[in-house]
Design a protein around this motif. Structure first.
Motif: not given
Length: 186
Positions: A48-49, A84-85, A168-169, A177-180
Protein backbone atom coordinates in the motif's frame (compact mmCIF):
# COMPACT_ATOMS: atom_id res chain seq x y z
CA UNK A 1 15.67 -13.12 -4.70
CA UNK A 2 14.64 -10.61 -2.07
CA UNK A 3 11.82 -8.14 -1.78
CA UNK A 4 12.56 -5.93 1.18
CA UNK A 5 10.29 -4.08 3.55
CA UNK A 6 11.72 -0.56 3.32
CA UNK A 7 10.81 2.53 5.32
CA UNK A 8 8.44 0.66 7.68
CA UNK A 9 5.83 0.39 4.93
CA UNK A 10 2.98 -2.10 5.04
CA UNK A 11 3.76 -5.16 2.92
CA UNK A 12 1.74 -8.37 3.07
CA UNK A 13 3.28 -11.63 1.85
CA UNK A 14 1.00 -14.52 0.93
CA UNK A 15 2.43 -18.01 0.50
CA UNK A 16 -0.33 -20.45 -0.32
CA UNK A 17 -3.06 -19.72 2.20
CA UNK A 18 -0.73 -18.38 4.93
CA UNK A 19 -0.20 -14.65 5.37
CA UNK A 20 2.69 -13.03 7.19
CA UNK A 21 2.38 -9.32 7.95
CA UNK A 22 5.53 -8.81 9.96
CA UNK A 23 7.25 -5.42 10.32
CA UNK A 24 10.43 -7.26 11.42
CA UNK A 25 10.69 -9.00 8.03
CA UNK A 26 13.95 -7.92 6.40
CA UNK A 27 13.51 -9.80 3.14
CA UNK A 28 11.94 -12.94 1.77
CA UNK A 29 15.35 -14.60 2.06
CA UNK A 30 15.99 -13.91 5.74
CA UNK A 31 14.19 -13.14 8.97
CA UNK A 32 16.54 -12.08 11.73
CA UNK A 33 19.45 -14.56 11.82
CA UNK A 34 17.55 -17.29 9.96
CA UNK A 35 17.72 -17.92 6.23
CA UNK A 36 14.63 -19.05 4.37
CA UNK A 37 14.66 -20.48 0.85
CA UNK A 38 11.36 -19.87 -0.89
CA UNK A 39 10.02 -21.05 -4.25
CA UNK A 40 8.88 -17.68 -5.67
CA UNK A 41 6.10 -19.17 -7.81
CA UNK A 42 2.72 -18.45 -6.33
CA UNK A 43 3.95 -15.72 -3.97
CA UNK A 44 1.76 -12.67 -3.81
CA UNK A 45 2.92 -9.42 -2.27
CA UNK A 46 0.61 -6.49 -1.56
CA UNK A 47 2.05 -3.03 -1.00
CA UNK A 48 0.00 0.00 0.00
CA UNK A 49 1.32 3.44 -0.93
CA UNK A 50 -0.04 6.83 0.03
CA UNK A 51 1.83 9.17 -2.35
CA UNK A 52 3.48 9.28 -5.77
CA UNK A 53 6.81 9.25 -3.93
CA UNK A 54 5.91 5.96 -2.20
CA UNK A 55 4.71 4.40 -5.48
CA UNK A 56 7.88 5.49 -7.29
CA UNK A 57 10.07 4.18 -4.43
CA UNK A 58 8.35 0.79 -4.51
CA UNK A 59 8.90 0.59 -8.27
CA UNK A 60 12.56 1.50 -7.72
CA UNK A 61 12.99 -1.24 -5.13
CA UNK A 62 11.56 -3.84 -7.54
CA UNK A 63 13.77 -2.50 -10.33
CA UNK A 64 16.86 -2.98 -8.16
CA UNK A 65 15.86 -6.63 -7.68
CA UNK A 66 15.12 -7.32 -11.38
CA UNK A 67 17.14 -10.02 -13.12
CA UNK A 68 17.84 -10.61 -16.84
CA UNK A 69 15.09 -12.24 -18.86
CA UNK A 70 12.22 -11.19 -16.58
CA UNK A 71 8.88 -10.02 -17.96
CA UNK A 72 6.72 -7.80 -15.75
CA UNK A 73 3.12 -7.06 -16.65
CA UNK A 74 1.60 -3.84 -15.33
CA UNK A 75 -2.15 -3.37 -15.21
CA UNK A 76 -4.48 -0.79 -13.74
CA UNK A 77 -6.97 1.86 -14.77
CA UNK A 78 -5.98 5.05 -16.59
CA UNK A 79 -4.38 7.50 -14.18
CA UNK A 80 -3.66 4.93 -11.48
CA UNK A 81 0.11 5.55 -11.48
CA UNK A 82 1.58 3.04 -13.93
CA UNK A 83 3.97 5.62 -15.38
CA UNK A 84 5.06 6.80 -11.90
CA UNK A 85 5.72 3.18 -10.90
CA UNK A 86 7.63 2.57 -14.15
CA UNK A 87 9.80 5.66 -13.61
CA UNK A 88 10.83 4.25 -10.23
CA UNK A 89 11.38 0.79 -11.72
CA UNK A 90 13.66 2.26 -14.40
CA UNK A 91 15.60 4.20 -11.76
CA UNK A 92 16.10 0.94 -9.86
CA UNK A 93 17.63 -0.52 -13.03
CA UNK A 94 19.99 2.46 -13.24
CA UNK A 95 18.26 4.11 -16.21
CA UNK A 96 19.15 7.80 -16.27
CA UNK A 97 17.02 8.84 -19.25
CA UNK A 98 13.61 10.38 -18.60
CA UNK A 99 10.93 7.66 -18.77
CA UNK A 100 7.50 8.36 -20.25
CA UNK A 101 4.78 6.02 -21.39
CA UNK A 102 5.61 4.91 -24.97
CA UNK A 103 1.95 5.25 -26.03
CA UNK A 104 2.54 5.81 -29.75
CA UNK A 105 5.63 3.63 -30.24
CA UNK A 106 4.58 0.40 -28.46
CA UNK A 107 8.07 -0.09 -26.99
CA UNK A 108 10.74 2.28 -25.69
CA UNK A 109 14.24 0.88 -25.22
CA UNK A 110 16.62 2.04 -22.49
CA UNK A 111 20.15 0.68 -22.70
CA UNK A 112 21.96 2.88 -20.16
CA UNK A 113 21.05 0.93 -16.99
CA UNK A 114 22.58 -2.19 -15.48
CA UNK A 115 20.28 -4.26 -17.75
CA UNK A 116 18.52 -3.39 -21.01
CA UNK A 117 15.02 -2.15 -20.15
CA UNK A 118 12.12 -2.49 -22.59
CA UNK A 119 9.03 -0.50 -21.64
CA UNK A 120 5.94 -1.53 -23.60
CA UNK A 121 2.57 0.23 -23.73
CA UNK A 122 0.13 -1.86 -25.76
CA UNK A 123 -2.98 0.20 -24.96
CA UNK A 124 -3.33 1.49 -28.54
CA UNK A 125 -2.35 -1.71 -30.32
CA UNK A 126 -4.79 -2.25 -33.17
CA UNK A 127 -3.91 -5.83 -34.05
CA UNK A 128 -1.89 -8.47 -32.22
CA UNK A 129 0.24 -8.80 -35.40
CA UNK A 130 1.81 -5.43 -34.52
CA UNK A 131 3.66 -7.28 -31.77
CA UNK A 132 5.10 -9.69 -34.36
CA UNK A 133 6.17 -6.71 -36.48
CA UNK A 134 8.28 -5.26 -33.66
CA UNK A 135 9.80 -8.69 -32.86
CA UNK A 136 8.32 -9.01 -29.38
CA UNK A 137 9.85 -12.47 -28.84
CA UNK A 138 13.36 -10.99 -28.98
CA UNK A 139 12.39 -8.69 -26.11
CA UNK A 140 10.34 -11.16 -24.03
CA UNK A 141 12.87 -13.99 -24.25
CA UNK A 142 16.10 -11.96 -24.33
CA UNK A 143 18.50 -10.90 -21.59
CA UNK A 144 16.83 -7.59 -20.79
CA UNK A 145 13.91 -6.73 -18.55
CA UNK A 146 10.45 -6.09 -20.04
CA UNK A 147 7.69 -4.10 -18.37
CA UNK A 148 4.41 -4.21 -20.29
CA UNK A 149 1.59 -1.77 -19.57
CA UNK A 150 -1.92 -2.99 -20.48
CA UNK A 151 -0.55 -6.53 -20.84
CA UNK A 152 -4.02 -8.05 -20.56
CA UNK A 153 -4.56 -6.90 -24.17
CA UNK A 154 -1.87 -9.31 -25.41
CA UNK A 155 -2.48 -12.14 -22.91
CA UNK A 156 -2.02 -14.86 -25.54
CA UNK A 157 1.55 -13.68 -26.27
CA UNK A 158 2.79 -13.42 -22.68
CA UNK A 159 5.25 -15.95 -21.31
CA UNK A 160 3.78 -18.23 -18.64
CA UNK A 161 6.64 -17.30 -16.33
CA UNK A 162 6.24 -13.62 -15.53
CA UNK A 163 5.65 -11.19 -12.69
CA UNK A 164 2.22 -9.57 -12.70
CA UNK A 165 1.77 -6.16 -11.09
CA UNK A 166 -1.68 -4.68 -10.50
CA UNK A 167 -2.13 -1.09 -9.29
CA UNK A 168 -5.50 -0.12 -7.84
CA UNK A 169 -6.99 3.05 -6.30
CA UNK A 170 -9.33 3.24 -3.34
CA UNK A 171 -10.56 6.82 -2.93
CA UNK A 172 -12.03 5.98 0.47
CA UNK A 173 -8.43 5.58 1.70
CA UNK A 174 -7.30 8.84 0.09
CA UNK A 175 -6.69 10.42 -3.31
CA UNK A 176 -3.06 9.22 -3.48
CA UNK A 177 -3.67 5.77 -1.98
CA UNK A 178 -2.60 2.84 -4.17
CA UNK A 179 -2.75 -0.90 -3.59
CA UNK A 180 0.00 -2.62 -5.57
CA UNK A 181 -0.21 -6.40 -5.92
CA UNK A 182 2.84 -8.27 -7.21
CA UNK A 183 2.48 -11.95 -8.09
CA UNK A 184 4.91 -14.44 -9.59
CA UNK A 185 3.34 -16.61 -12.30
CA UNK A 186 4.67 -19.94 -13.60
Amino acid sequence: TGLSNEANSNITFTIGSDTANDPQLDSIGSVGDHTLTVDMSGIKMIKETFSETDTRAFGEMLGRKAVPGTVYTLTGDLGVGKTVFTQGFAKGLGVTEHVNSPTFTIVQEYEDGRLPFYHFDVYRIGDIEEMDEIGYEDYFYGEGVCLIEWAELIEELLPKKRTEILIEKDLEKGFDYRKITVEEME
